[in-house]
Write an enzyme that holds these catalytic residues in place. Structure first.
Site, PDB file in Angstrom:
ATOM      1  N   CYS A  29       0.806  -1.226   0.000  1.00 13.36           N
ATOM      2  CA  CYS A  29       0.000   0.000   0.000  1.00 13.36           C
ATOM      3  C   CYS A  29       0.838   1.274   0.000  1.00 13.36           C
ATOM      4  O   CYS A  29       0.301   2.368  -0.223  1.00 13.36           O
ATOM      5  CB  CYS A  29      -0.950   0.009   1.190  1.00 13.36           C
ATOM      6  SG  CYS A  29      -0.148  -0.272   2.782  1.00 13.36           S
ATOM      7  N   GLN A  56       2.332   6.364   7.892  1.00 15.67           N
ATOM      8  CA  GLN A  56       1.280   5.416   7.550  1.00 15.67           C
ATOM      9  C   GLN A  56       0.191   5.336   8.612  1.00 15.67           C
ATOM     10  O   GLN A  56       0.466   5.205   9.806  1.00 15.67           O
ATOM     11  CB  GLN A  56       1.891   4.036   7.309  1.00 15.67           C
ATOM     12  CG  GLN A  56       2.843   4.026   6.120  1.00 15.67           C
ATOM     13  CD  GLN A  56       3.494   2.690   5.876  1.00 15.67           C
ATOM     14  OE1 GLN A  56       4.695   2.610   5.590  1.00 15.67           O
ATOM     15  NE2 GLN A  56       2.744   1.602   5.963  1.00 15.67           N
ATOM     16  N   GLY A  60      -3.757   0.518   7.884  1.00 12.28           N
ATOM     17  CA  GLY A  60      -2.892  -0.412   7.170  1.00 12.28           C
ATOM     18  C   GLY A  60      -2.593  -1.674   7.961  1.00 12.28           C
ATOM     19  O   GLY A  60      -2.143  -2.671   7.391  1.00 12.28           O
ATOM     20  N   LYS A 113      10.197  -4.275   1.143  1.00  9.89           N
ATOM     21  CA  LYS A 113       9.151  -4.479   0.142  1.00  9.89           C
ATOM     22  C   LYS A 113       9.040  -3.285  -0.795  1.00  9.89           C
ATOM     23  O   LYS A 113       8.917  -3.445  -2.016  1.00  9.89           O
ATOM     24  CB  LYS A 113       7.799  -4.723   0.822  1.00  9.89           C
ATOM     25  CG  LYS A 113       7.478  -6.160   1.118  1.00  9.89           C
ATOM     26  CD  LYS A 113       6.034  -6.337   1.537  1.00  9.89           C
ATOM     27  CE  LYS A 113       5.740  -5.767   2.899  1.00  9.89           C
ATOM     28  NZ  LYS A 113       4.369  -6.094   3.366  1.00  9.89           N
ATOM     29  N   ARG A 135       4.655   4.462  11.427  1.00  9.40           N
ATOM     30  CA  ARG A 135       3.223   4.442  11.739  1.00  9.40           C
ATOM     31  C   ARG A 135       2.893   5.679  12.574  1.00  9.40           C
ATOM     32  O   ARG A 135       3.582   5.982  13.553  1.00  9.40           O
ATOM     33  CB  ARG A 135       2.859   3.182  12.517  1.00  9.40           C
ATOM     34  CG  ARG A 135       1.362   2.987  12.702  1.00  9.40           C
ATOM     35  CD  ARG A 135       0.704   2.474  11.454  1.00  9.40           C
ATOM     36  NE  ARG A 135       1.052   1.079  11.185  1.00  9.40           N
ATOM     37  CZ  ARG A 135       0.800   0.469  10.031  1.00  9.40           C
ATOM     38  NH1 ARG A 135       0.228   1.127   9.035  1.00  9.40           N
ATOM     39  NH2 ARG A 135       1.132  -0.797   9.850  1.00  9.40           N
ATOM     40  N   HIS A 142      -2.380   6.988   3.909  1.00 14.30           N
ATOM     41  CA  HIS A 142      -0.922   6.929   4.022  1.00 14.30           C
ATOM     42  C   HIS A 142      -0.302   8.149   3.340  1.00 14.30           C
ATOM     43  O   HIS A 142      -0.691   8.508   2.224  1.00 14.30           O
ATOM     44  CB  HIS A 142      -0.373   5.669   3.344  1.00 14.30           C
ATOM     45  CG  HIS A 142      -0.596   4.408   4.110  1.00 14.30           C
ATOM     46  ND1 HIS A 142      -1.221   4.373   5.327  1.00 14.30           N
ATOM     47  CD2 HIS A 142      -0.269   3.112   3.810  1.00 14.30           C
ATOM     48  CE1 HIS A 142      -1.259   3.118   5.755  1.00 14.30           C
ATOM     49  NE2 HIS A 142      -0.696   2.345   4.856  1.00 14.30           N
TER      50      HIS A 142
END
Length: 239
Positions: A29, A56, A60, A113, A135, A142
């Site tokens: 995402c 974020q 999520g 990732k 976070r 986000h």
């Protein structure tokens, strides 16, 4: 990251659907909005290096994390610290620089990732990428700040023109009017919003930009639906 499985953002690499073998993978995402913002420039001026910091939302991490932020916030406003356990640290009125687990090099799986998926989607294995994923105590949306270097210098005006013409991306960027997107602006929408686009003062010819997206919509479900629609339109869904 299975080389036999396409990883697809329809606006960017829909042609990769042609070699699917029954499975198509969905990007992270945070990867999706960053790639959507940079791909229009990359097509005409290949990316060399990306540095990105994300901010974020708790959505999520699932609905339990949304509930956790709500209960932690209520407790904090009453003068109590009651971690919900949905994040690595108490999240209410805090910022947590860890999403997923760390590898031996000190990066988290979320950060790794972002790098690996970006290279795969853009078919550009040599892009240098460093990410820090954080976070923050917002429910949805986000955000991230991206610093990008290309093979050739790019001006903010050139970048704006290319991004503004791209599908799935909306430019909201007028410093004179203090106009820029925030997570509240993007919640419940499918567009990736881009603002604060400017030259990188530390690297002549580079740019930096701010982008926000709804991680549940374009960051997840909407992209999956668009992948299915694109594959169906190309006659690639087998029954």
């Amino acid at each position: 990251m299975d080389p036999a499985v396409p990883l697809v953002i329809p606006e960017v690499n829909a042609d990769d659907l042609s070699w699917h073998q029954g499975i198509v993978s969905q990007p992270n995402c945070t990867t999706t909005p960053m790639v959507l913002a940079l791909a229009p420039i990359h097509r005409v001026n290949p990316l060399r290096r990306i540095v990105v910091s994300t901010y974020q939302a708790v959505a999520g991490a699932g609905s339990a994390a949304v509930d956790g932020l709500r209960t932690e916030t209520e407790a904090a406003l009453a003068g109590r610290h009651e971690p919900s356990g949905t994040q690595k640290r108490e999240i209410a009125f805090n910022a947590v620089p860890q999403i997923d687990v760390f590898d031996e090099g000190g990066y988290t799986k979320e950060e790794i990732k972002m790098a690996n998926e970006t290279r795969k989607i853009l078919h550009a294995p040599d892009i240098a990428i460093s990410a820090t994923c954080v976070r923050i105590p917002t429910f949805f949306g986000h955000a991230m700040n991206v610093w990008a270097e290309f093979e050739r210098p790019v001006t903010p005006a050139e970048a704006r023109e290319l991004i503004a013409a791209a599908r799935g991306v909306r430019l909201i960027d007028d410093p004179a009017k203090e106009s820029y997107p925030t997570p509240m602006d993007v919640a419940g929408t499918d567009d990736v919003l881009v603002g604060r686009l400017r030259g990188d003062s530390s690297l002549p010819g580079g740019i930096t930009l701010w982008t926000v997206t709804d991680s549940i919509r374009k960051g997840a479900a909407t992209n999956v639906v668009q992948v299915i629609e694109e594959a169906a339109g190309r006659g690639l869904i087998r029954r």
